[in-house]
Motif scaffolding. Structure first.
Motif, PDB file in Angstrom:
ATOM      1  N   ASP A 194      22.792  11.753 -14.067  1.00  0.00           N
ATOM      2  CA  ASP A 194      22.909  12.877 -14.993  1.00  0.00           C
ATOM      3  C   ASP A 194      24.371  13.223 -15.274  1.00  0.00           C
ATOM      4  N   LEU A 195      25.225  13.192 -14.249  1.00  0.00           N
ATOM      5  CA  LEU A 195      26.646  13.459 -14.461  1.00  0.00           C
ATOM      6  C   LEU A 195      27.238  12.434 -15.426  1.00  0.00           C
ATOM      7  N   LEU A 196      26.939  11.183 -15.204  1.00  0.00           N
ATOM      8  CA  LEU A 196      27.466  10.124 -16.056  1.00  0.00           C
ATOM      9  C   LEU A 196      26.967  10.249 -17.493  1.00  0.00           C
ATOM     10  N   ALA A 197      25.766  10.819 -17.658  1.00  0.00           N
ATOM     11  CA  ALA A 197      25.195  10.997 -18.992  1.00  0.00           C
ATOM     12  C   ALA A 197      25.572  12.343 -19.614  1.00  0.00           C
ATOM     13  N   GLY A 198      26.329  13.178 -18.867  1.00  0.00           N
ATOM     14  CA  GLY A 198      26.754  14.466 -19.387  1.00  0.00           C
ATOM     15  C   GLY A 198      25.698  15.541 -19.373  1.00  0.00           C
TER      16      GLY A 198
END
Length: 131
Positions: free
Chosen positions: A94-98
């Motif tokens: 989720d962090l990597l996908a914003g």
């Protein structure tokens, strides 16, 4: 990018200063390229930021965290995403996908009034400031 997540049984551990393990994710081009689990051997609040810096971590996802730990992480140049919960692997994706759900205002202020030897944030009432 190297992301650390406070880790227990696949989940984000909810008290930074008492975490015994971090799951470390090496990421490139928005994807995880390597994930390893590191045991911290009871390092404690003060030394955890230094240990993460020594492991070349630049980002941390965690649950509750106290003010002193926040300051130590900032001084180490580590970007903080507190107030997260759930699956560690999913949080990193989720962090990597914003789209990581976290609360930047999350603190764990009970350190200021309980003294040493307190339990983790899930083991006592901290007035809702841990999560």
């Amino acid at each position: 990018m190297r992301i650390a997540v406070t880790y227990q049984d696949g989940q984000i551990f909810q008290h930074f200063g008492h975490t015994e393990r971090f799951k470390i994710y090496d990421c490139e081009d928005g994807a995880v390229t390597l994930a390893t689990t590191v045991h911290m051997d009871g390092t404690g609040h003060g030394a955890l930021a230094g240990a993460l810096k020594n492991m070349k971590v630049d980002t941390l996802i965690c649950g509750g965290i106290g003010g002193g730990a926040r300051q130590a992480l900032a001084e180490a140049g580590i970007t903080l995403y507190p107030g997260a919960s759930g699956s560690a692997d999913e949080a990193v994706r989720d962090l990597l996908a914003g789209r990581l759900q976290y609360d930047p205002g999350t603190t764990c202020s009970h350190h200021d009034h309980h003294g040493e030897g307190h339990g983790d944030c899930q083991g006592h009432s901290c007035g809702g400031t841990c999560h």
